[in-house]
Motif scaffolding. Structure first.
Motif, short mmCIF file in Angstrom:
data_model
loop_
_atom_site.label_atom_id
_atom_site.label_comp_id
_atom_site.label_asym_id
_atom_site.label_seq_id
_atom_site.Cartn_x
_atom_site.Cartn_y
_atom_site.Cartn_z
N ALA A 172 0.72 -1.26 0.05
CA ALA A 172 0.00 -0.08 -0.03
C ALA A 172 0.83 1.27 0.03
O ALA A 172 1.90 1.28 0.66
N LEU A 173 0.59 2.20 -0.78
CA LEU A 173 1.18 3.63 -1.02
C LEU A 173 0.12 4.45 -0.67
O LEU A 173 -1.08 4.78 -0.89
N GLU A 174 0.66 5.52 0.31
CA GLU A 174 -0.23 7.01 0.50
C GLU A 174 -0.22 8.01 -0.71
O GLU A 174 0.56 7.80 -1.79
N THR A 175 -1.16 8.88 -0.45
CA THR A 175 -1.22 9.82 -1.66
C THR A 175 -1.06 11.38 -0.95
O THR A 175 -0.91 12.07 -1.86
N ILE A 189 -3.40 4.54 -2.32
CA ILE A 189 -4.62 4.58 -1.63
C ILE A 189 -5.18 5.99 -1.52
O ILE A 189 -4.27 7.02 -1.48
N GLY A 190 -6.55 6.22 -1.91
CA GLY A 190 -6.78 7.77 -1.71
C GLY A 190 -8.35 7.62 -1.79
O GLY A 190 -9.14 6.49 -2.07
N LEU A 191 -9.01 8.62 -1.40
CA LEU A 191 -10.44 8.73 -1.31
C LEU A 191 -11.07 9.70 -2.59
O LEU A 191 -10.58 10.72 -3.09
N LEU A 192 -12.10 8.97 -3.34
CA LEU A 192 -12.75 9.46 -4.51
C LEU A 192 -14.25 9.27 -4.55
O LEU A 192 -14.61 8.02 -4.33
N VAL A 208 -7.77 17.32 -0.65
CA VAL A 208 -7.74 17.68 1.02
C VAL A 208 -6.88 16.58 1.63
O VAL A 208 -6.81 15.44 1.04
N LYS A 209 -6.05 16.90 2.51
CA LYS A 209 -5.46 16.05 3.20
C LYS A 209 -6.32 15.08 4.23
O LYS A 209 -7.07 15.63 5.00
N VAL A 210 -6.11 14.03 4.35
CA VAL A 210 -6.84 12.97 5.11
C VAL A 210 -6.18 12.09 6.06
O VAL A 210 -5.45 11.35 5.52
N ILE A 253 -12.28 14.62 -2.60
CA ILE A 253 -10.94 14.09 -3.20
C ILE A 253 -10.00 14.31 -2.18
O ILE A 253 -9.62 15.37 -1.55
N GLY A 254 -9.61 12.89 -1.61
CA GLY A 254 -8.89 13.08 -0.32
C GLY A 254 -7.71 12.38 -0.42
O GLY A 254 -7.70 10.97 -0.79
N ALA A 255 -6.37 13.13 -0.26
CA ALA A 255 -5.13 12.29 0.01
C ALA A 255 -4.79 11.63 1.20
O ALA A 255 -4.89 12.36 2.36
N THR A 256 -4.30 10.40 1.32
CA THR A 256 -4.51 9.70 2.56
C THR A 256 -2.99 9.95 3.21
O THR A 256 -1.95 9.84 2.45
N THR A 257 -2.91 10.22 4.60
CA THR A 257 -1.59 10.28 5.36
C THR A 257 -1.44 8.73 5.59
O THR A 257 -2.00 7.82 5.19
N VAL A 258 -0.29 8.97 6.11
CA VAL A 258 0.10 7.31 6.73
C VAL A 258 -0.97 6.71 7.60
O VAL A 258 -1.15 5.65 7.37
#
Length: 299
Positions: A23-26, A59-62, A85-87, A101-106
């Motif tokens: 898994a990789l963050e966004t 991984i990201g939120l869409l 946005v940072k999530v 649309i959310g970019a996932t932190t660790v």
């Protein structure tokens, strides 16, 4: 899984055929690197995972869904869309309900990976305890204490209180394994001078310790990889730059989640881009090592 998860086609295929997945963050795509390097590095990290025999799941939120395994077109949105946005963990229900649309932190990436059955995450640096504010603890840490996931990183971000972060991890039972080293890396620098809990010299050794940790009821585990020796920066001049940037942030009243990107931008400016080069190199190396460990865990 109660949350609305969606798996990318390549991840669905990997799950069906029991291939190892990383898994990789966004957040690093949306906020961690300047354009166009952000998208290039994200694609290079995925390719680094594939080259080592594993499958990348960025991984990201869409559109109201947690997407496990973004497509190249979707990943481009995270690199270019101004609405991203940072999530972290607390933001998940808000962004999902609003179909943002959310970019996932660790933290958010680890949470999602655990629910998707992915035991390995690769990133640059984790969050931690903030300098001068021991009550300000990144959600990365409590999430690691709660989820059985191995995170490959280069230690905590150098702008944090590394000693306090190290103590927090120890208190909450999160083992730190040094990849070929006995001291904890300091993100841009090879060593913080702080000890790791054990040195590991192979993916198989790291996987064996992780399996045992989880069998004993443990949760998160870190594998700390130093940046490439040819690019690593000495700590002393970096600390001077950081102290100056912290003073500037205070004068400008930069607060909350804006502090980290502000400090990282100042580090990039005052090292003439060297810190960005180190960041890029360690992200790729961590992706490679994470893939090797994922393969060892799958065997």
């Amino acid at each position: 899984m109660n949350a609305p998860f969606r798996f990318g086609p390549h991840v669905m295929e990997a799950r069906a055929s029991h291939q190892p997945i990383v898994a990789l963050e966004t957040v690093v795509v949306a906020f961690g690197l300047p354009r166009p390097a952000n998208l290039q590095v994200a694609l290079e990290m995925e390719e680094a995972v594939r080259a080592e025999g594993a499958v990348p799941a960025t991984i990201g939120l869409l559109d109201g869904q947690v997407v496990i395994g973004l497509t190249p077109d979707e990943l481009e949105r995270f690199a270019e869309d101004a609405q991203v946005v940072k999530v972290s963990r607390r933001d998940l229900p808000i962004v999902l309900a609003r179909r943002g649309i959310g970019a996932t932190t660790v933290a958010a990436t680890v949470w999602a990976a655990a629910r998707a059955g992915i035991p390995v995450v690769a990133t640059g640096g984790i969050g931690g305890v903030h300098r001068g504010a021991p009550y300000d603890v990144s959600n990365d840490l409590p999430t690691l204490a709660a989820e059985p996931v191995l995170v490959v990183c280069s230690g905590a971000k150098a702008i944090l209180d590394l000693r306090a972060t190290r103590e927090w991890l120890e208190t909450h039972g999160i083992p730190i394994l040094g990849w070929g080293v006995e001291t904890l890396p300091a993100f841009y620098s090879a060593s913080s001078g702080l000890p790791v809990d054990a040195r590991v010299d192979s993916a198989e050794e790291a996987a064996a310790i992780a399996r045992t940790h989880w069998a004993l009821g443990g949760k998160g585990i870190l594998v700390a990889v130093p940046p490439p020796a040819s690019l690593a920066l000495p700590m002393e001049p970096l600390e001077e730059i950081l102290q100056e940037a912290l003073r500037e942030a205070e004068e400008r009243r930069v607060q909350g989640w804006e502090v980290t990107p502000f400090l990282l931008a100042r580090m990039a400016e005052r090292t003439a881009g060297e810190s960005v080069q180190v960041n890029r190199a360690l992200l790729l190396e961590n992706a490679r090592i994470a893939a090797r460990i994922a393969r060892a865990l799958a065997e």
